[in-house]
Design a protein around this motif. Structure first.
Motif, PDB file in Angstrom:
ATOM      1  N   VAL A   1      -6.924  -6.835  -1.512  1.00 38.04           N
ATOM      2  CA  VAL A   1      -7.757  -6.044  -0.605  1.00 38.04           C
ATOM      3  C   VAL A   1      -7.291  -4.591  -0.708  1.00 38.04           C
ATOM      4  O   VAL A   1      -6.102  -4.304  -0.527  1.00 38.04           O
ATOM      5  CB  VAL A   1      -7.582  -6.539   0.856  1.00 38.04           C
ATOM      6  N   TYR A   2      -8.211  -3.700  -1.044  1.00 40.53           N
ATOM      7  CA  TYR A   2      -7.849  -2.287  -1.177  1.00 40.53           C
ATOM      8  C   TYR A   2      -8.074  -1.542   0.140  1.00 40.53           C
ATOM      9  O   TYR A   2      -9.085  -1.745   0.802  1.00 40.53           O
ATOM     10  CB  TYR A   2      -8.692  -1.635  -2.272  1.00 40.53           C
ATOM     11  N   GLU A   3      -7.117  -0.678   0.481  1.00 39.79           N
ATOM     12  CA  GLU A   3      -7.298   0.188   1.651  1.00 39.79           C
ATOM     13  C   GLU A   3      -7.934   1.481   1.183  1.00 39.79           C
ATOM     14  O   GLU A   3      -7.428   2.121   0.271  1.00 39.79           O
ATOM     15  CB  GLU A   3      -5.932   0.558   2.240  1.00 39.79           C
ATOM     16  N   LYS A   4      -9.044   1.862   1.805  1.00 40.77           N
ATOM     17  CA  LYS A   4      -9.699   3.110   1.396  1.00 40.77           C
ATOM     18  C   LYS A   4      -8.888   4.293   1.904  1.00 40.77           C
ATOM     19  O   LYS A   4      -8.745   5.312   1.272  1.00 40.77           O
ATOM     20  CB  LYS A   4     -11.125   3.160   1.933  1.00 40.77           C
ATOM     21  N   GLU A   5      -8.366   4.165   3.100  1.00 38.45           N
ATOM     22  CA  GLU A   5      -7.454   5.197   3.612  1.00 38.45           C
ATOM     23  C   GLU A   5      -6.262   4.488   4.232  1.00 38.45           C
ATOM     24  O   GLU A   5      -6.297   3.277   4.421  1.00 38.45           O
ATOM     25  CB  GLU A   5      -8.169   6.058   4.657  1.00 38.45           C
TER      26      GLU A   5
ATOM     27  N   LEU B   1      -3.505  -3.358  -0.951  1.00 35.91           N
ATOM     28  CA  LEU B   1      -3.180  -2.347  -1.954  1.00 35.91           C
ATOM     29  C   LEU B   1      -3.637  -0.957  -1.537  1.00 35.91           C
ATOM     30  O   LEU B   1      -4.654  -0.804  -0.862  1.00 35.91           O
ATOM     31  CB  LEU B   1      -3.863  -2.701  -3.275  1.00 35.91           C
ATOM     32  N   GLY B   2      -2.867   0.034  -1.955  1.00 37.24           N
ATOM     33  CA  GLY B   2      -3.262   1.434  -1.748  1.00 37.24           C
ATOM     34  C   GLY B   2      -2.837   2.197  -2.987  1.00 37.24           C
ATOM     35  O   GLY B   2      -3.421   2.050  -4.061  1.00 37.24           O
ATOM     36  N   TYR B   3      -1.729   2.975  -2.851  1.00 40.21           N
ATOM     37  CA  TYR B   3      -1.201   3.794  -3.941  1.00 40.21           C
ATOM     38  C   TYR B   3      -1.001   2.980  -5.234  1.00 40.21           C
ATOM     39  O   TYR B   3      -0.291   1.985  -5.227  1.00 40.21           O
ATOM     40  CB  TYR B   3       0.117   4.411  -3.467  1.00 40.21           C
ATOM     41  N   MET B   4      -1.634   3.376  -6.304  1.00 41.87           N
ATOM     42  CA  MET B   4      -1.541   2.736  -7.630  1.00 41.87           C
ATOM     43  C   MET B   4      -1.785   1.222  -7.571  1.00 41.87           C
ATOM     44  O   MET B   4      -1.173   0.443  -8.320  1.00 41.87           O
ATOM     45  CB  MET B   4      -0.169   2.996  -8.268  1.00 41.87           C
ATOM     46  N   GLY B   5      -2.684   0.826  -6.676  1.00 47.33           N
ATOM     47  CA  GLY B   5      -2.946  -0.598  -6.476  1.00 47.33           C
ATOM     48  C   GLY B   5      -3.399  -1.322  -7.736  1.00 47.33           C
ATOM     49  O   GLY B   5      -3.034  -2.476  -7.970  1.00 47.33           O
TER      50      GLY B   5
ATOM     51  N   GLY C   1       0.773  -1.237   0.000  1.00 41.69           N
ATOM     52  CA  GLY C   1       0.000   0.000   0.000  1.00 41.69           C
ATOM     53  C   GLY C   1       0.807   1.292   0.000  1.00 41.69           C
ATOM     54  O   GLY C   1       0.271   2.359  -0.232  1.00 41.69           O
ATOM     55  N   GLY C   2       2.132   1.222   0.248  1.00 36.36           N
ATOM     56  CA  GLY C   2       2.932   2.436   0.490  1.00 36.36           C
ATOM     57  C   GLY C   2       3.050   3.353  -0.718  1.00 36.36           C
ATOM     58  O   GLY C   2       2.908   2.925  -1.861  1.00 36.36           O
ATOM     59  N   THR C   3       3.345   4.633  -0.436  1.00 36.78           N
ATOM     60  CA  THR C   3       3.450   5.607  -1.526  1.00 36.78           C
ATOM     61  C   THR C   3       4.870   5.694  -2.096  1.00 36.78           C
ATOM     62  O   THR C   3       5.071   6.266  -3.161  1.00 36.78           O
ATOM     63  CB  THR C   3       3.029   7.006  -1.045  1.00 36.78           C
ATOM     64  N   GLY C   4       5.849   5.181  -1.392  1.00 35.36           N
ATOM     65  CA  GLY C   4       7.218   5.132  -1.937  1.00 35.36           C
ATOM     66  C   GLY C   4       7.841   6.495  -2.163  1.00 35.36           C
ATOM     67  O   GLY C   4       8.570   6.692  -3.132  1.00 35.36           O
ATOM     68  N   THR C   5       7.597   7.442  -1.255  1.00 30.14           N
ATOM     69  CA  THR C   5       8.116   8.807  -1.487  1.00 30.14           C
ATOM     70  C   THR C   5       9.648   8.854  -1.564  1.00 30.14           C
ATOM     71  O   THR C   5      10.195   9.637  -2.334  1.00 30.14           O
ATOM     72  CB  THR C   5       7.646   9.787  -0.393  1.00 30.14           C
TER      73      THR C   5
END
Ligand SMILES: CC(=O)N[C@H]1[C@@H](OP(=O)(O)O)O[C@H](CO)[C@@H](O)[C@@H]1O
Length: 392
Positions: free
Chosen positions: A77-81, A53-57, A8-12
């Protein structure tokens, strides 16, 4: 056996690469890195996998499908937040509640014996078993203090210099029994390292640690990314030269893995380990040095030199340019006689004008246009992209 992969991470910290690819999709040897992880899990007998999944899932789901090509079944499984690591796994509880399962990060690159860790967990009575690795400087990790019976007594996330009581770093790989779900609150941001482990230790609940041997890294930074590709290149078999390519008297020394329809011009020299994707065209008098990965549909023009660099798909390198120790994302164009120095990371669809130098360690964001004859010494951002620095 079951596995949960947190993607799910954004990978900044891996920007600008993560503007185009979510962290688990960043290519390693021209394949999304999480594919290598799933292939390893499959070999080790973990064939029921759930991915959070989160960012660009959607990209990740598209690339992996239902998993049958890897011999596994994958649910998503998608995380809404943002729910934190443990909160994300809680979200996937319906797939994991009947037997112990392994938790890994989607950016892990490894060759560890995960089955051994799983067996250890089954033979002992802790709710969580944490994979630990001895690391010289563990400030970027959680650290643990473990007794002779493998019980963890102290855990500290990202210790500061004066706080390092142990060199045993958490790999972020956990084997959990389903009772772990009783410890994770519903609908609340909750983290393994920051919330769950401190709560369990405070309540005197047993957490075990197990020392893992072998290669492991999380692809959290561009340095770790380069390291991970090196390992995978080192693991290429011996002197193999695979693939269907045409050449006029190029000098080629393996290990080398080449995709179909690659064309190599005359008098060029390729020294492995190297991986080259399909349909790539390499001109005359080109040198491609060890520890390079070149994506599919790239063009490397005459007299260019590519040393220890990673070019993603569709990259164009102009005549006489010199790329050394760099990462260049998809569809970027580098003009003639440029010098791209060590540690540089260039985002996708950027254009570097001819006769330019991008100095060591500089990051250039996607879709930037750099004029001819430039000398770039500092990061160049593109204000069209989100510049906030949060998440991991
Ligand atoms: C909050 C959290 O989950 N921290 C984990 C996690 O760190 P990140 O910086 O979030 O990737 O993974 C590390 C292993 O890669 C592990 O050592 C650490 O304890």
């Amino acid at each position: 056996m079951k596995a949960c992969i947190m993607c799910g991470g954004t990978g900044t910290r891996l920007r600008p690469l993560t503007f185009k690819h979510p962290k688990p999709s960043i290519p390693i040897l021209n394949k999304p890195s999480v594919r290598h992880l799933i292939e390893h899990l499959s070999r080790e007998g973990f064939n029921e996998i759930v991915i959070t999944l989160g960012y660009m899932g959607e990209r990740i789901e598209e690339q992996l499908g239902d998993g049958h090509i890897f011999g596994v079944h994958i649910d998503y499984v998608y995380e809404k937040e943002k729910m934190g690591t443990a909160g994300g796994v809680k979200n996937a509880e319906q797939y994991l509640k009947n037997e112990p399962f392994i938790v890994l990060g989607g950016d892990h690159v490894l060759n560890l014996d995960l089955r051994e860790m799983y067996r250890f967990h089954e033979a002992n009575d802790a709710i969580v078993t944490m994979g630990l690795l001895s690391i010289d400087d563990p400030r970027e990790f959680g650290i643990a203090d473990m007794d002779i019976n493998n019980r963890i007594h102290r855990f500290l996330e990202k210790p500061k210099s004066g706080q390092i009581f142990s060199n045993l770093a958490s790999t972020g790989i956990y084997i959990c029994s389903p009772e772990v779900f009783d410890w994770i609150p519903e609908n609340k941001k909750y983290d393994f390292a920051k919330d769950l482990f401190p709560a369990m230790l405070a309540a005197d609940e047993k957490i075990n640690g197990v020392l893992v041997r072998g290669k492991w890294t999380d692809v959290g930074s561009s340095a770790a990314y380069r390291q991970a590709q090196r390992w995978m290149l080192d693991a290429l078999p011996g002197t193999t030269i695979e693939g269907n390519f045409t050449t006029r008297n190029a000098r080629i020394r393996g290990p080398l893995s080449i995709g179909n329809n690659v064309c190599i011009g005359s008098n060029s020299s390729l020294v492995g380990p190297i991986v080259i994707g399909e349909n790539t065209i390499i001109g005359d008098n080109v040198l491609i040095g060890p520890y390079s990965v070149i994506g599919a549909n790239c063009t490397i023009e005459d007299n260019a030199r590519i040393l220890s660099s990673y070019l993603f798909d569709g990259v164009f390198i102009g005549k006489g340019s010199n790329i050394s120790g760099a990462v260049v994302a998809d569809e970027t164009i580098i003009g003639e006689k440029c010098s791209i120095e060590n540690g540089t990371v260039i985002g996708h669809r950027t254009t570097i004008g001819s006769h330019s130098t991008v100095h060591s360690g500089v990051k250039i964001w996607p879709e930037v246009v750099i004029d001819k004859n430039s000398s770039i010494k500092e990061t160049v951002v593109n204000s069209g992209y989100d510049t906030a620095q949060e998440g991991s």
